[in-house]
Design an enzyme around this catalytic site. Structure first.
Site, PDB file in Angstrom:
ATOM      1  N   CYS A 260       0.452  -1.019   0.053  1.00 24.42           N
ATOM      2  CA  CYS A 260       0.064  -0.132   0.017  1.00 24.42           C
ATOM      3  C   CYS A 260       0.989   1.195  -0.091  1.00 24.42           C
ATOM      4  O   CYS A 260       1.018   2.244  -0.873  1.00 24.42           O
ATOM      5  CB  CYS A 260      -1.078   0.060   1.110  1.00 24.42           C
ATOM      6  SG  CYS A 260      -2.266  -1.432   1.607  1.00 24.42           S
ATOM      7  N   LYS A 321       6.580  -6.655   7.207  1.00 22.97           N
ATOM      8  CA  LYS A 321       6.787  -6.414   8.570  1.00 22.97           C
ATOM      9  C   LYS A 321       6.183  -7.610   8.796  1.00 22.97           C
ATOM     10  O   LYS A 321       6.387  -8.863   7.953  1.00 22.97           O
ATOM     11  CB  LYS A 321       5.336  -5.855   9.060  1.00 22.97           C
ATOM     12  CG  LYS A 321       3.809  -6.056   7.975  1.00 22.97           C
ATOM     13  CD  LYS A 321       3.382  -4.885   8.511  1.00 22.97           C
ATOM     14  CE  LYS A 321       1.843  -5.144   8.134  1.00 22.97           C
ATOM     15  NZ  LYS A 321       0.107  -4.505   8.714  1.00 22.97           N
TER      16      LYS A 321
HETATM   17  C1  UDX Z   1      -1.137  -0.008   5.218  1.00 24.83           C
HETATM   18  C2  UDX Z   1      -2.213   0.947   6.753  1.00 24.83           C
HETATM   19  O1  UDX Z   1      -1.772   0.851   8.035  1.00 24.83           O
HETATM   20  C3  UDX Z   1      -3.689   0.914   6.156  1.00 24.83           C
HETATM   21  O2  UDX Z   1      -4.139   0.658   6.703  1.00 24.83           O
HETATM   22  C4  UDX Z   1      -3.721  -0.162   4.705  1.00 24.83           C
HETATM   23  O3  UDX Z   1      -5.300   0.016   4.644  1.00 24.83           O
HETATM   24  C5  UDX Z   1      -2.999  -0.677   3.735  1.00 24.83           C
HETATM   25  O4  UDX Z   1      -1.586  -0.168   4.386  1.00 24.83           O
HETATM   26  P1  UDX Z   1       0.211  -2.379   5.775  1.00 24.83           P
HETATM   27  O5  UDX Z   1       0.435  -2.130   4.650  1.00 24.83           O
HETATM   28  O6  UDX Z   1      -0.910  -3.803   5.867  1.00 24.83           O
HETATM   29  O7  UDX Z   1      -0.943  -1.534   5.665  1.00 24.83           O
HETATM   30  O8  UDX Z   1       0.948  -2.219   7.196  1.00 24.83           O
HETATM   31  P2  UDX Z   1       1.420  -1.166   8.331  1.00 24.83           P
HETATM   32  O9  UDX Z   1       1.411  -1.747   9.496  1.00 24.83           O
HETATM   33  O10 UDX Z   1       1.158   0.420   7.987  1.00 24.83           O
HETATM   34  O11 UDX Z   1       2.992  -0.826   7.615  1.00 24.83           O
HETATM   35  C6  UDX Z   1       3.829  -0.233   6.365  1.00 24.83           C
HETATM   36  C7  UDX Z   1       4.673  -0.595   6.614  1.00 24.83           C
HETATM   37  O12 UDX Z   1       5.506   0.485   7.290  1.00 24.83           O
HETATM   38  C8  UDX Z   1       5.883  -1.557   7.144  1.00 24.83           C
HETATM   39  O13 UDX Z   1       6.784  -1.963   6.209  1.00 24.83           O
HETATM   40  C9  UDX Z   1       6.131  -1.526   7.805  1.00 24.83           C
HETATM   41  O14 UDX Z   1       7.452  -1.826   9.016  1.00 24.83           O
HETATM   42  C10 UDX Z   1       6.376   0.251   8.377  1.00 24.83           C
HETATM   43  N1  UDX Z   1       6.557   0.962   9.710  1.00 24.83           N
HETATM   44  C11 UDX Z   1       5.335   1.335  10.340  1.00 24.83           C
HETATM   45  C12 UDX Z   1       7.820   2.093  10.073  1.00 24.83           C
HETATM   46  O15 UDX Z   1       8.533   1.515   9.079  1.00 24.83           O
HETATM   47  N2  UDX Z   1       7.622   2.342  11.502  1.00 24.83           N
HETATM   48  C13 UDX Z   1       6.475   2.748  11.802  1.00 24.83           C
HETATM   49  O16 UDX Z   1       6.572   3.435  13.371  1.00 24.83           O
HETATM   50  C14 UDX Z   1       5.068   1.508  11.768  1.00 24.83           C
END
Ligand code: UDX
Length: 425
Positions: A260, A321
């Site tokens: 996403c 993740k």
């Molecule tokens: C995201 C949105 O959170 C969700 O609402 C939307 O519908 C789809 O996209 P997702 O891609 O499943 O969800 O994962 P998310 O938990 O948001 O993490 C996205 C990325 O950001 C991951 O690679 C994670 O490691 C990274 N991340 C997240 C960070 O590097 N730091 C953080 O503090 C949080």
């Protein structure tokens, strides 16, 4: 209500299953016959905690069906939920070909009045176009309204989010159609926001882009912390205590990946540029995110004084993740590729994803390693006995790309701990 779901990816499969669980009669459609057969047998096609149990239960209750046949699924449907992919096009724009194909199928197949809900992430204005396209190509004399209902599911927490998310956004131009969608979700205790269609479409992009900006912001603060000897985790805690900021999404690391954020930030930046109102902050976040992976690779190389060739490097985690088997835009792939190109000998361990270079356990992966690199913060790594792991490696140095492990404990166990934004001066 009777619901047809087009597309059985993360969003379609999880939403369809949860709608069945709250009492609707759901039929999910996909063109892939093998996938449909697997789902009919109650076996999920994705790894998502809690999904299998609900899938099996609702198939048994006769609430959840899977088919390749649109006509069969649409026959009695009150609502058609569109959850097909909107991949990144060649210039960063959203590729809407699956949406258009689905709209055409709806127009030529529906035989009764129906509300079409678009859950896929689509650029503002797409819902209007889809409604127009369907109405122009309708074969039967029926009424079709299109409602925007963006999804906010996080992979790995998708089932939990579907039941207990922060909000349900319903964007419609027809009050009656908006109410049909609100009734569909009435079994879920979540705040509902009614808006017009373009605002609903925009909410999704604006929210995802904001979270991406928040991550890139803390990553840049982390890089500065490295330069001045501050600890970014403490900085994030202190910032997060301010309710106006909040602690969530302030975890510094090797940058965001997944299906996403990378695609949605590109798509909204592309659209904004096209409309001559560039989102320069989002563009910077995209650029910063790309640089963050390279900085991590550089850190590893610097430790070895530029000589990573023939060094055994153990990579812990492949998924973008934890709690998912999704490798889309996973930073691990770029890191592994770059280290291999420099001649490093890579071994890999991920709790659920296998790779040609995969070891069967953490210990097997790290045996005789010259460095351990944590890429995904799986709970299994956090709970591991790092003293025992230390006894297996050739050199106790750990690069923690997620700041997930307790630095002090590792240092006490004789490790050189290198995180993101935690360098002591
Ligand atoms: C995201 C949105 O959170 C969700 O609402 C939307 O519908 C789809 O996209 P997702 O891609 O499943 O969800 O994962 P998310 O938990 O948001 O993490 C996205 C990325 O950001 C991951 O690679 C994670 O490691 C990274 N991340 C997240 C960070 O590097 N730091 C953080 O503090 C949080």
């Amino acid at each position: 209500m009777k619901v047809a779901v087009i597309g059985t990816g993360y969003v379609g499969l999880v939403t369809g299953t949860v709608l069945a669980e709250i009492g609707h009669c759901v039929t999910c459609i996909d063109l892939d016959e093998a996938k449909i057969r697997q789902l009919q047998s109650g076996e999920p096609t994705i790894y998502e905690p809690g999904l299998e149990e609900l899938l099996v239960k609702n198939i048994a209750r006769n609430n959840l069906h899977f088919t390749t046949n649109h006509a069969e699924a649409f026959q009695h449907a009150d609502v058609i939920l569109l959850a097909v992919g909107t991949p990144q096009g060649t210039n960063g724009e959203a590729d809407l070909s699956y949406i258009q194909a689905a709209a055409q199928t709806i127009a030529t197949t529906v035989t009764k009045d129906v509300v079409v809900m678009i859950k896929s992430t689509v650029p503002p204005g797409t819902n209007d176009q889809v409604e127009q396209l369907i109405r122009q190509q309708l074969i039967q004399d029926v009424k079709v309204d299109v409602v925007s209902n963006p999804e906010f599911l996080r992979e790995g927490h998708a089932v939990e989010d579907a039941f207990h998310g922060d909000r349900i956004v319903i964007g419609s131009e027809c009050a009656k159609a908006g109410e049909v969608v609100a009734t569909l979700y009435a079994g879920l205790q979540m705040p509902v926001l009614h808006t017009n269609r373009r605002s609903a479409e925009m909410i999704k992009y604006a929210a995802n882009a904001f979270l991406a900006v928040k991550i890139s912001y803390i990553n840049e603060i982390a890089n500065l912390c490295d330069a001045i000897g501050a600890d970014v985790s403490d900085v994030a805690d202190g910032m997060g205590m301010d309710k106006r900021i909040g602690r969530a999404f302030l975890n510094a690391g090797i940058g965001y990946g997944g299906s996403c954020f990378p695609k949605d930030t590109e798509a909204i930046a592309h659209l904004a540029k096209e409309r001559q109102t560039p989102l320069t902050i989002v563009e910077s976040a995209i650029h910063s995110n790309q640089k963050q992976r390279q900085r991590f690779i550089d850190k590893i190389e610097r430790y070895f004084h530029g000589q990573v060739a023939n060094k055994k490097i153990a990579i812990l985690g492949l998924a973008f993740k934890p709690n998912t088997d999704d490798l889309r835009e996973a930073p691990s792939l770029e890191i592994i590729d770059a280290l291999e190109k420099k001649g490093a000998l890579i071994s890999i361990y991920d709790p659920i994803i296998t790779h040609p270079k995969s070891a069967l356990s953490i210990i097997e992966c790290v045996t005789e390693a010259d460095a351990v690199v944590l890429v995904t913060e799986w709970q299994e790594f956090i709970e591991s006995d790092w003293t025992a792991i230390g006894a297996s490696v050739a050199n106790r140095v750990l690069f923690d790309g997620r700041n997930a492990l307790p630095a002090n404990k590792l240092q006490q166990a004789g490790w050189t701990y290198i995180g993101i934004g935690k360098e002591r001066k």
